[in-house]
Motif scaffolding. Structure first.
Motif, PDB file in Angstrom:
ATOM      1  N   LEU B 306      40.036  46.713  22.791  1.00 42.94           N
ATOM      2  CA  LEU B 306      39.405  46.215  24.020  1.00 42.94           C
ATOM      3  C   LEU B 306      39.786  47.087  25.221  1.00 42.94           C
ATOM      4  N   THR B 307      41.012  47.593  25.216  1.00 37.16           N
ATOM      5  CA  THR B 307      41.442  48.483  26.293  1.00 37.16           C
ATOM      6  C   THR B 307      40.628  49.779  26.246  1.00 37.16           C
ATOM      7  N   ILE B 308      40.375  50.286  25.032  1.00 37.14           N
ATOM      8  CA  ILE B 308      39.524  51.481  24.874  1.00 37.14           C
ATOM      9  C   ILE B 308      38.115  51.171  25.382  1.00 37.14           C
ATOM     10  N   HIS B 309      37.605  50.025  24.970  1.00 31.12           N
ATOM     11  CA  HIS B 309      36.245  49.615  25.356  1.00 31.12           C
ATOM     12  C   HIS B 309      36.071  49.639  26.876  1.00 31.12           C
ATOM     13  N   GLU B 310      37.019  48.995  27.571  1.00 26.94           N
ATOM     14  CA  GLU B 310      36.878  48.835  29.017  1.00 26.94           C
ATOM     15  C   GLU B 310      37.242  50.097  29.801  1.00 26.94           C
ATOM     16  N   SER B 311      38.259  50.813  29.336  1.00 26.13           N
ATOM     17  CA  SER B 311      38.780  51.904  30.162  1.00 26.13           C
ATOM     18  C   SER B 311      38.301  53.290  29.723  1.00 26.13           C
ATOM     19  N   GLY B 313      35.267  53.450  27.074  1.00 27.64           N
ATOM     20  CA  GLY B 313      33.872  53.229  26.664  1.00 27.64           C
ATOM     21  C   GLY B 313      32.941  53.109  27.860  1.00 27.64           C
ATOM     22  N   HIS B 314      33.219  52.154  28.733  1.00 27.74           N
ATOM     23  CA  HIS B 314      32.310  51.936  29.872  1.00 27.74           C
ATOM     24  C   HIS B 314      32.314  53.067  30.900  1.00 27.74           C
ATOM     25  N   PRO B 315      33.477  53.628  31.273  1.00 27.43           N
ATOM     26  CA  PRO B 315      33.424  54.679  32.301  1.00 27.43           C
ATOM     27  C   PRO B 315      32.692  55.946  31.855  1.00 27.43           C
ATOM     28  N   THR B 316      32.537  56.156  30.546  1.00 23.28           N
ATOM     29  CA  THR B 316      31.865  57.382  30.101  1.00 23.28           C
ATOM     30  C   THR B 316      30.390  57.149  29.761  1.00 23.28           C
ATOM     31  N   GLU B 317      29.858  56.004  30.184  1.00 25.42           N
ATOM     32  CA  GLU B 317      28.410  55.766  30.050  1.00 25.42           C
ATOM     33  C   GLU B 317      27.716  56.513  31.189  1.00 25.42           C
ATOM     34  N   LEU B 318      26.844  57.428  30.855  1.00 22.01           N
ATOM     35  CA  LEU B 318      26.264  58.285  31.899  1.00 22.01           C
ATOM     36  C   LEU B 318      25.430  57.500  32.908  1.00 22.01           C
ATOM     37  N   ASP B 319      24.755  56.436  32.475  1.00 24.98           N
ATOM     38  CA  ASP B 319      23.943  55.685  33.450  1.00 24.98           C
ATOM     39  C   ASP B 319      24.819  55.039  34.515  1.00 24.98           C
ATOM     40  N   ARG B 320      26.010  54.616  34.129  1.00 27.05           N
ATOM     41  CA  ARG B 320      26.961  54.077  35.127  1.00 27.05           C
ATOM     42  C   ARG B 320      27.412  55.177  36.078  1.00 27.05           C
ATOM     43  N   GLN B 417      14.745  49.402  25.557  1.00 24.65           N
ATOM     44  CA  GLN B 417      15.949  50.105  25.125  1.00 24.65           C
ATOM     45  C   GLN B 417      16.543  50.906  26.278  1.00 24.65           C
ATOM     46  N   PHE B 418      17.863  50.993  26.315  1.00 21.93           N
ATOM     47  CA  PHE B 418      18.542  51.832  27.305  1.00 21.93           C
ATOM     48  C   PHE B 418      19.891  52.287  26.741  1.00 21.93           C
ATOM     49  N   GLN B 419      20.631  53.029  27.534  1.00 22.20           N
ATOM     50  CA  GLN B 419      21.861  53.614  27.010  1.00 22.20           C
ATOM     51  C   GLN B 419      22.898  52.530  26.736  1.00 22.20           C
ATOM     52  N   ARG B 420      23.368  52.434  25.513  1.00 22.97           N
ATOM     53  CA  ARG B 420      24.419  51.491  25.140  1.00 22.97           C
ATOM     54  C   ARG B 420      25.553  52.244  24.452  1.00 22.97           C
ATOM     55  N   MET B 421      26.720  51.605  24.540  1.00 23.27           N
ATOM     56  CA  MET B 421      27.920  52.256  24.041  1.00 23.27           C
ATOM     57  C   MET B 421      27.883  52.433  22.522  1.00 23.27           C
ATOM     58  N   PRO B 422      28.113  53.668  22.033  1.00 25.08           N
ATOM     59  CA  PRO B 422      28.307  53.853  20.583  1.00 25.08           C
ATOM     60  C   PRO B 422      29.722  53.379  20.231  1.00 25.08           C
ATOM     61  N   ASN B 423      30.130  53.504  18.983  1.00 21.71           N
ATOM     62  CA  ASN B 423      31.538  53.282  18.677  1.00 21.71           C
ATOM     63  C   ASN B 423      32.341  54.314  19.464  1.00 21.71           C
ATOM     64  N   VAL B 424      33.410  53.867  20.106  1.00 15.49           N
ATOM     65  CA  VAL B 424      34.281  54.791  20.846  1.00 15.49           C
ATOM     66  C   VAL B 424      35.691  54.557  20.316  1.00 15.49           C
ATOM     67  N   SER B 425      36.264  55.578  19.693  1.00 10.60           N
ATOM     68  CA  SER B 425      37.500  55.362  18.936  1.00 10.60           C
ATOM     69  C   SER B 425      38.549  56.426  19.217  1.00 10.60           C
ATOM     70  N   VAL B 526      29.605  46.669  19.248  1.00 10.72           N
ATOM     71  CA  VAL B 526      30.237  47.986  19.210  1.00 10.72           C
ATOM     72  C   VAL B 526      31.658  47.890  18.678  1.00 10.72           C
ATOM     73  N   SER B 527      32.061  48.900  17.904  1.00 10.35           N
ATOM     74  CA  SER B 527      33.415  48.918  17.339  1.00 10.35           C
ATOM     75  C   SER B 527      34.272  49.974  18.025  1.00 10.35           C
ATOM     76  N   HIS B 528      35.585  49.756  17.962  1.00  8.37           N
ATOM     77  CA  HIS B 528      36.535  50.720  18.513  1.00  8.37           C
ATOM     78  C   HIS B 528      37.702  50.847  17.548  1.00  8.37           C
ATOM     79  N   GLY B 529      37.829  52.003  16.941  1.00  9.32           N
ATOM     80  CA  GLY B 529      38.919  52.226  16.006  1.00  9.32           C
ATOM     81  C   GLY B 529      40.110  52.850  16.709  1.00  9.32           C
ATOM     82  N   SER B 530      41.291  52.551  16.195  1.00 15.52           N
ATOM     83  CA  SER B 530      42.500  53.203  16.708  1.00 15.52           C
ATOM     84  C   SER B 530      43.649  52.917  15.763  1.00 15.52           C
ATOM     85  N   PRO B 531      44.706  53.719  15.827  1.00 15.62           N
ATOM     86  CA  PRO B 531      45.950  53.353  15.170  1.00 15.62           C
ATOM     87  C   PRO B 531      46.801  52.580  16.175  1.00 15.62           C
ATOM     88  N   THR B 532      47.874  51.958  15.743  1.00 14.18           N
ATOM     89  CA  THR B 532      48.843  51.392  16.686  1.00 14.18           C
ATOM     90  C   THR B 532      49.366  52.550  17.539  1.00 14.18           C
TER      91      THR B 532
END
Lengths: 450, 547
Positions: B306-311, B313-320, B417-425, B526-532
């Motif tokens: 969720l931290t990846i998603h918000e910090s 994922g969203h800031p790198t959406e070009l429409d934003r 349709q518009f720009q939506r977040m892909p998986n960001v991992s 949308v999914s977000h993969g990461s290790p600990t």
């Protein structure tokens, strides 16, 4: 347009009820038109309009119920839908909390409908957007906005003779104005039933002023401050709190309304004695549906609630909790009258204007909007979020300079115990809320966001 | 949620039940209906060609058409009872055109040759009307037609084929496990989605896709009435781009953690998790309240997603970044001038974040996006430096790019349709390291698991996150549970404090099933993969209050 009259709606509902072979049946019928226009970077990006009309049938055998929906209104389709609802009901698991349907109810005649809003067309929306974009272009500011209008009706009926009908309109307009260099931002978000009370130009001018005034914000140390909260800022916190006034959660021990040792805090003084919160569907500034599940437009049938009448109700009086919402199931279990949760609510205030409140403040922060509010602890109603689109430092009764945005961690319950002054209520987010002066409001960090 | 086709879930007559504002699209239907095949591909191609030809004849320079059948089954339970079962189907056509250099969109549920032709004409008329207010014409990155192709989520068990009774039995067993282990209350839900989407465009693409997603979840509540306290623990499942096989609870997909914790990779044991949840919710009752200050944080993938998603994922959406979302979600601190320097340090050298629409088992994975672009993978942050954004066909020219990233999406046939977040991992570390290894190196820290409270500003600088479980780490060991924990940070400072990554064996995905964006709001998954991952010296606040 898919707005049926009371008579037309009743005719369809009666026809559907006549097909029923179930123990009980309820029907919801709703329809309407929803239009919108969206713009950003001073240009219209999308606009659209859609009509809808839908019927929803719930059939019940014993304590088993099933719902089916349809958008077609010929006799064969209606009957087929009833049969499908019955089939789903027969296969459904028993609901031990099922309550028999209500008989006929008396509903208030509320004024939720305005012809001016029903008359909105694409040209009107384009003009509304132009009226907002044009002043921004002329001042080298950037507008991003959205207007959505709804005109609809909801009718409910059941096999025990209940029937209700309500027509309503609403318009929600939001505008964000930013300076060309991105260092200032302002916002306005009026909502009305009657579009003749809305000026997108006037609202945009407020947002423009805030954008220009918020340039070159200075950083203040986070901490506890006296704040003046504009209604657009406080509305979401109060709304979240009012959505949690459910008696069952309180009785179950999992609500801020739960009492230590068991039971609820009904009758306890929980807030400052100047805090009084009511709901009143007949209020002309904030008319509400006369029954639960009102509102217009839904393509797939209205109802959604069992048809309990909405009436004038006091939730908090002089700081004392006067009512909690009781579902019919929980009310029966507790031996009390069922009370539907409020639609919009009204927090009473005083006669001071926002300007007068600023004038009477030695030191404080004017907050015009909060953003990204999320629950941190449901036990204490602690929420976090940030200021946005114009935050200002007040000294000796005057706005001195814009300040950088803060993150807050605060509970509306604590906030409503720290009341310094309440102003004249205005409509915000479908409620009537006074501007509030609150002491010791907790800001926990700074944000660089504009 | 504020959508025109939103209905309250009322399948069992539970009046006005709204579970987390979950949207249900379409008409409620029988279970059997969910298994009936939709319109065959040949017919869909014929209908699509009608739209393409009708729009062209009215003056469109580009047209795409989406014939969509969207199926949903949701099951809701609490303690010993089923609260609701909702089966829904939504079927219709959305047509998007460019005419006079401007987008136009129209949609209809009248899926007949006449209905579709009329809808195409409406789309062109809207484009021409909006062209009068347009300042710059749409520039569309080229996309070669892919011909007639198909793609399907590689599921093992179609969730819609599993009898509803089996699903109810599993959820009630889950609830019983929680209640038997000390829960006061429990709710459990199962969300299943199937998107049957046919896309055709004037580029020469005819794409048939069958996409499946599933999300089991619960909330366990422990109550101490005498003390007037309650604590909750949510499921550690993740929504997945999988079939019902996700519910198998395979031992081979479990990752044992410290303190009896279990991480779930691509298979979920809901009963085991509910058992643990009940015990942990009770432990939370007596957990020590945190002392505010700086801590090294060890963040589990089920939290960090969720931290990846918000910090990120969203800031790198070009429409934003460009300002198209300024009035709602906001803009972004990750501006084009920062990106152009090719040296903007978003994070430490360890931070490698990829966007993708291809990773197996994830929510964002498709064969093609909703404007016919084949699924891709691309870097957003490489060795800590911001290198790219998420862009679609009408945006990529702004970045000097020649092809779309392929992350365009609409949540229904009647949504544009518009720009939506892909998986960001976040990529795992290359050195061998388990969670236990990582904790051994921490002197003063907190190990955080699960999705909690989350809030971030409109340009994505300042955020605050809570969690489900917090364990205090002292001198390399977990010494007990903490309560009232939330951390606050600035995005760039936080990612630059990234100090250590676990390896690929610990890598898991987190997901968001109903991510909202746009006006009117649309959801996407949308999914977000990461290790600990370890972050050093993060500011932790105490959220305990008395009312």
């Amino acid at each position: 347009m898919a707005i049926l009259s009371k008579e037309e709606a009743k005719k369809i509902i009666d026809k559907v009820l006549a097909y029923s072979k179930a123990d009980e049946m309820s029907v919801g019928l709703s329809g309407g038109r929803r239009g919108n226009i969206r713009y950003a970077r001073n240009s219209v990006s999308t606009s659209g309009e859609s009509d809808s009309l839908g019927l929803s049938v719930t059939s019940v055998f014993g304590k088993k119920s099933g719902t089916a929906t349809i958008n077609e209104f010929d006799d064969a389709s209606l009957e087929k839908t009833v049969r499908r609802a019955e089939e789903i009901a027969r296969l459904a698991p028993e609901n031990p909390e099922y309550m028999p349907m209500l008989g006929p109810q008396k509903y208030l005649d509320t004024s939720t409908f305005a012809q001016s809003t029903a008359n909105i067309n694409p040209e009107f929306r384009a003009q509304a957007a132009f009226d907002s974009i044009d002043p921004c272009r002329k001042k080298n500011l950037t507008a991003a906005g959205y207007m959505e209008d709804t005109t609809g009706f909801t009718a409910i009926g059941n096999s025990k003779g209940l029937f209700g009908y309500n027509k309503s309109t609403s318009v929600d307009f939001s505008i964000t104005v930013r300076t060309a260099d991105g260092t200032g931002s302002g916002y306005a978000n009026p909502d009305v039933n009657d579009v003749s009370k809305l000026s997108t130009r006037a609202s945009t001018e407020i947002a423009m002023q805030k954008a220009m005034a918020s340039v070159n914000a200075r950083a203040l140390e986070p901490g506890k401050y006296t704040v003046i909260l504009e209604p657009t800022a406080s509305v979401e916190l109060l709304q979240n709190m009012m959505r949690s006034v459910d008696a069952r959660s309180a009785d179950e021990g999992r609500s801020f309304m739960s009492k230590k040792g068991g039971g609820t805090r009904l009758g306890e003084k929980l807030f400052d004695e100047r805090v009084t919160i009511i709901s009143d569907p007949m209020n002309l500034e904030l008319p509400q549906s006369p029954f639960g599940g009102g509102g217009g437009g839904g393509r797939f049938g209205g109802g959604g609630n069992d048809g309990l009448p909405q009436e004038k109700r006091t939730w908090v009086e002089n700081g004392i909790v006067k009512n909690l919402a009781y579902s019919r199931f929980w009310a029966e279990k507790k031996g009390v009258q069922p009370i539907p949760g409020p639609g919009g609510f009204i927090m009473l205030g005083g006669n001071q204007s926002l300007a007068e409140m600023i004038k009477s403040t030695d030191k404080g922060i004017l907050v015009t909007r909060f953003w990204y509010i999320r629950a941190v602890d449901p036990q204490t109603q602690l929420y976090t979020g940030l200021t946005r689109d114009g935050t200002f430092y007040i000294e000796n009764g005057q706005i001195k300079f814009p300040v950088k945005n803060f993150r807050f961690n605060e509970s509306p319950v604590i906030m409503l115990n720290n009341v310094e002054a309440l102003g004249k209520p205005v409509r915000a987010g479908g409620n009537l809320i006074p501007p509030m002066k609150i002491r010791d409001f907790t800001f926990t960090s700074l944000s660089d966001a504009v | 949620m504020n959508r025109r086709n939103f209905i309250n879930l009322s399948g069992l007559g539970v009046g006005g039940l709204l579970v987390g504002g979950v949207p249900v699209y379409g008409n409620t239907v029988s279970v059997e209906r969910l298994l009936e095949p939709g319109v065959d591909v040949a017919t869909k191609k014929r209908l699509a060609d009608i739209a393409l030809n009708a729009a062209r004849s009215k003056g469109a320079s580009y047209t795409d058409v989406r014939i969509g059948r969207y199926l949903q089954q949701y099951v809701f339970t609490r303690e010993k009872q089923v609260q609701n079962i909702s089966n829904a189907e939504s079927f219709g056509v959305g047509i998007r055109v460019i005419a006079n250099g401007t987008w136009g969109f129209a949609a209809t549920s009248d899926v007949t040759p006449a209905g579709i032709a009329k809808c195409a004409e409406t789309a062109v008329a809207i484009a021409k009307a909006n062209a009068k207010l347009q300042s710059e014409p749409v520039v569309l990155a080229p996309q070669k037609g892919v011909g007639e192709v198909s793609w399907k989520t590689p599921i093992v068990k179609n969730a819609f084929e599993i009898p509803v009774k089996d699903k109810i039995d599993l959820l009630l067993k889950t609830n019983a496990a929680a209640m038997d282990n000390g829960a006061g209350f429990v709710t459990s839900n199962l969300f299943m989605i199937n998107e049957q989407k046919y896309f055709a465009s004037t580029d020469g693409s005819y794409i048939d896709q069958d996409i499946h997603r599933i999300w089991p979840t619960f909330t366990v509540t422990a109550v101490d009435r005498a003390a007037g306290k309650f604590k909750t623990r949510d499921a550690f499942s993740s929504p997945m781009g999988m079939g019902y096989e996700y519910m198998d609870g395979l031992a081979s997909e479990k990752i044992p953690g410290p303190n009896g914790l279990v991480g779930y990779r691509n298979s979920y044991d809901i009963v085991e998790d509910a058992t643990l949840a009940a015990k942990q919710a009770k432990q939370k009752m007596t957990a020590k309240t945190v002392t505010a200050g700086k801590y090294d944080l060890v963040l589990d993938p089920n939290h960090l997603g969720l931290t990846i998603h918000e910090s990120v994922g969203h800031p790198t959406e070009l429409d934003r970044v460009l300002g198209y979302e300024a009035n709602y979600a906001g803009t972004s601190f990750a501006t084009l001038d920062k990106w152009k320097t090719k040296s903007f340090k978003y994070g430490s050298d360890l931070v490698n974040i990829v966007a993708d629409k291809k990773q197996p088992y994830t929510l964002g994975t498709v064969g093609y996006d909703d404007e016919g672009v084949p699924a891709k993978e691309w870097d957003l942050i490489k060795n800590g430096v911001l290198v790219n954004y998420q862009a679609i066909r009408d945006q990529v020219a702004i970045l000097g790019g020649k092809e779309s990233n392929g992350c365009c999406y609409a949540d229904n046939w009647d949504s544009v349709q518009f720009q939506r977040m892909p998986n960001v991992s976040l990529k795992p570390g290359t050195e061998k390291r388990s969670v236990i290894d990582m904790i051994k190196g921490v002197d003063k820290g907190i190990y955080i698991i699960g999705r909690g409270s989350y809030s971030i500003d409109q340009q994505r600088y300042n955020f605050q996150f809570g969690g489900q479980l917090f364990y205090e780490i002292k001198n390399g060991e977990i010494v007990g549970m903490l309560d009232d924990v939330a951390y606050q940070a600035n995005t760039q400072e936080f990612w630059n404090s990234c100090a250590q990554l676990c390896d690929k064996d610990d890598y898991r995905t987190f997901g968001s099933f109903f991510d909202g964006k746009g006006q009117p709001s649309q959801v996407s998954a949308v999914s977000h993969g990461s290790p600990t991952t370890r972050f050093n010296g993060v500011n932790v606040i105490n959220t305990g209050r008395r009312i």
